[in-house]
Design an enzyme around this catalytic site. Structure first.
Site, mmCIF file in Angstrom:
data_model
loop_
_atom_site.group_PDB
_atom_site.id
_atom_site.type_symbol
_atom_site.label_atom_id
_atom_site.label_comp_id
_atom_site.label_asym_id
_atom_site.label_seq_id
_atom_site.Cartn_x
_atom_site.Cartn_y
_atom_site.Cartn_z
ATOM 1 N N ASN A 25 0.836 -1.204 0.000
ATOM 2 C CA ASN A 25 0.000 0.000 0.000
ATOM 3 C C ASN A 25 0.868 1.251 0.000
ATOM 4 O O ASN A 25 2.100 1.173 0.199
ATOM 5 C CB ASN A 25 -0.904 -0.013 1.243
ATOM 6 N N CYS A 40 -4.967 -8.081 -4.006
ATOM 7 C CA CYS A 40 -5.489 -6.830 -4.558
ATOM 8 C C CYS A 40 -6.280 -7.149 -5.826
ATOM 9 O O CYS A 40 -5.686 -7.618 -6.799
ATOM 10 C CB CYS A 40 -4.321 -5.894 -4.871
ATOM 11 N N ASN A 49 -8.001 -5.217 -8.096
ATOM 12 C CA ASN A 49 -7.659 -4.436 -9.295
ATOM 13 C C ASN A 49 -6.231 -4.758 -9.746
ATOM 14 O O ASN A 49 -5.957 -4.838 -10.954
ATOM 15 C CB ASN A 49 -7.796 -2.937 -9.003
ATOM 16 N N HIS A 102 -12.102 -6.896 5.357
ATOM 17 C CA HIS A 102 -13.024 -5.829 4.937
ATOM 18 C C HIS A 102 -14.147 -5.690 5.968
ATOM 19 O O HIS A 102 -14.702 -6.695 6.423
ATOM 20 C CB HIS A 102 -13.632 -6.148 3.570
ATOM 21 N N CYS A 138 -11.761 -0.544 -5.325
ATOM 22 C CA CYS A 138 -11.107 -1.617 -4.549
ATOM 23 C C CYS A 138 -11.767 -2.922 -4.986
ATOM 24 O O CYS A 138 -12.953 -3.150 -4.710
ATOM 25 C CB CYS A 138 -11.310 -1.361 -3.059
ATOM 26 N N GLY A 192 -12.622 -5.192 -2.208
ATOM 27 C CA GLY A 192 -13.710 -4.534 -1.472
ATOM 28 C C GLY A 192 -15.045 -4.713 -2.157
ATOM 29 O O GLY A 192 -16.069 -4.950 -1.505
HETATM 30 N N1 LIG Z 1 -5.512 -1.948 0.784
HETATM 31 C C1 LIG Z 1 -5.647 -3.393 0.609
HETATM 32 C C2 LIG Z 1 -4.810 -3.884 -0.582
HETATM 33 C C3 LIG Z 1 -5.308 -3.323 -1.917
HETATM 34 C C4 LIG Z 1 -6.693 -3.806 -2.227
HETATM 35 C C5 LIG Z 1 -7.428 -3.058 -3.325
HETATM 36 N N2 LIG Z 1 -6.758 -1.977 -3.976
HETATM 37 C C6 LIG Z 1 -8.072 -4.011 -4.313
HETATM 38 O O1 LIG Z 1 -8.217 -3.663 -5.505
HETATM 39 O O2 LIG Z 1 -8.494 -5.108 -3.861
HETATM 40 C C7 LIG Z 1 -5.202 -4.123 1.893
HETATM 41 O O3 LIG Z 1 -4.295 -3.623 2.568
HETATM 42 O O4 LIG Z 1 -5.772 -5.180 2.186
#
Ligand SMILES: N[C@H](CCC[C@H](N)C(=O)O)C(=O)O
Length: 286
Positions: free
Chosen positions: A66, A75, A77, A163, A221, A224
């Site tokens: 991150n 991740c 994306n 999440h 995300c 997400g």
């Molecule tokens: N911030 C997230 C990682 C990036 C996830 C997000 N950018 C996606 O597309 O899933 C974490 O620390 O779990």
């Protein structure tokens, strides 16, 4: 250090990608490199750093850091961009292949229309798997979550990363900036947490905003959006095995939680730029 990179985005969630099939990086510099290259003023500017690398257990491996230098487990994306890049570089034998992340191994398909589908695997729903503190039910579905005098209900889902999903009446009123950082660091989430606010338009359509662990507000995300769709089904706002369109700031993702319990995500992946990053390890980073 002169580091070759490619900047790519999935629905505006952009990362600096370094191809470790072609280049070598020392492990100890990765957190600082992630902070440095992500900085909008003294770096290239991005939501973080992603490494595309060889893997013993699948054709391609991916690691994500991150913006704050913390390493994420996966991740969504980033997986779509990694898949498209690896396929176009000829690192894979076909348009369907596996990608290993810190969290799991997922299946990718680079489609002829430029979209990428990822089978993100099964969500983890037990409190201990999120992880989230508390001794109530083994799963966290619409659980009261007192914070800042507000009465909130949280549904917690892990897609390999944690999440916390909150349903709101109107997405434009979602307190992303006020509540996001508070919940991200709330002690009830020992590994910190990504925070999502979701408005249900219909069983097939969600509006979505996110405060990401380690990166703050992002345009999108992927994990997400998967967590939001799973939470909507757990709360009887949507159906298993139905295509759910999630409207994020940067665009739409189509998510399906199928009858086998696996979550499928389909969306775009675009190259923005490629170049050389001149990394000075003493660089001032905000
Ligand atoms: N911030 C997230 C990682 C990036 C996830 C997000 N950018 C996606 O597309 O899933 C974490 O620390 O779990």
């Amino acid at each position: 250090m002169e580091i070759p990179f490619t900047k790519m985005h999935g629905l505006g969630n952009n990362y600096i990608y370094i191809d470790l099939f072609q280049y070598t990086l020392a492990e100890e510099i990765l957190p600082l490199l992630a902070k440095s290259v992500s900085d909008i003023h003294t770096g290239v500017g991005a939501d973080g750093l992603i490494l595309i690398q060889p893997s013993e257990r699948s054709e391609v491996g991916m690691r994500i850091f991150n913006k704050d230098g913390s390493e994420g487990n996966t991740c969504g994306n980033g997986l779509r961009c990694t898949a498209k890049y690896a396929y176009e570089q000829g690192y894979t034998s076909s348009e369907r292949f596996n990608i290993e992340t810190k969290a799991n191994i997922v299946e990718a398909e680079v489609k002829s229309d430029g979209q990428v589908t990822i089978n993100m695997g099964k969500p983890l729903l037990r409190r201990s798997e999120i992880p989230m503190m508390g001794h109530d039910d083994p799963e966290v579905v619409a659980e009261p979550f007192p914070i800042n005098q507000g009465e909130w209900k949280v549904t917690a889902v892990s897609m390999g990363n944690p999440h916390a999903v909150f349903f709101v009446e109107a997405i434009e009123d979602a307190p992303v900036e006020q509540m996001g950082p508070l919940i991200e660091k709330d002690q009830r989430f020992p590994d910190s947490v990504n925070v999502e606010f979701v408005e249900v338009i219909s069983p097939q359509e969600l509006n979505f905003r996110v405060w990401e662990r380690g990166s703050g507000i992002t345009q999108a995300c992927g994990t997400g959006a998967c967590a939001a769709a799973v939470a909507a089904i757990l709360n009887d706002h949507a159906e298993l095995n139905d295509d759910i369109t999630v409207h994020l700031l940067g665009g739409d993702l189509v998510i399906r939680w199928d009858v086998n319990g696996e979550v499928w995500m389909t969306g775009g992946a675009e190259v923005i730029a490629a170049g050389t990053y001149y990394f000075h390890q003493t660089q001032k980073v905000e």
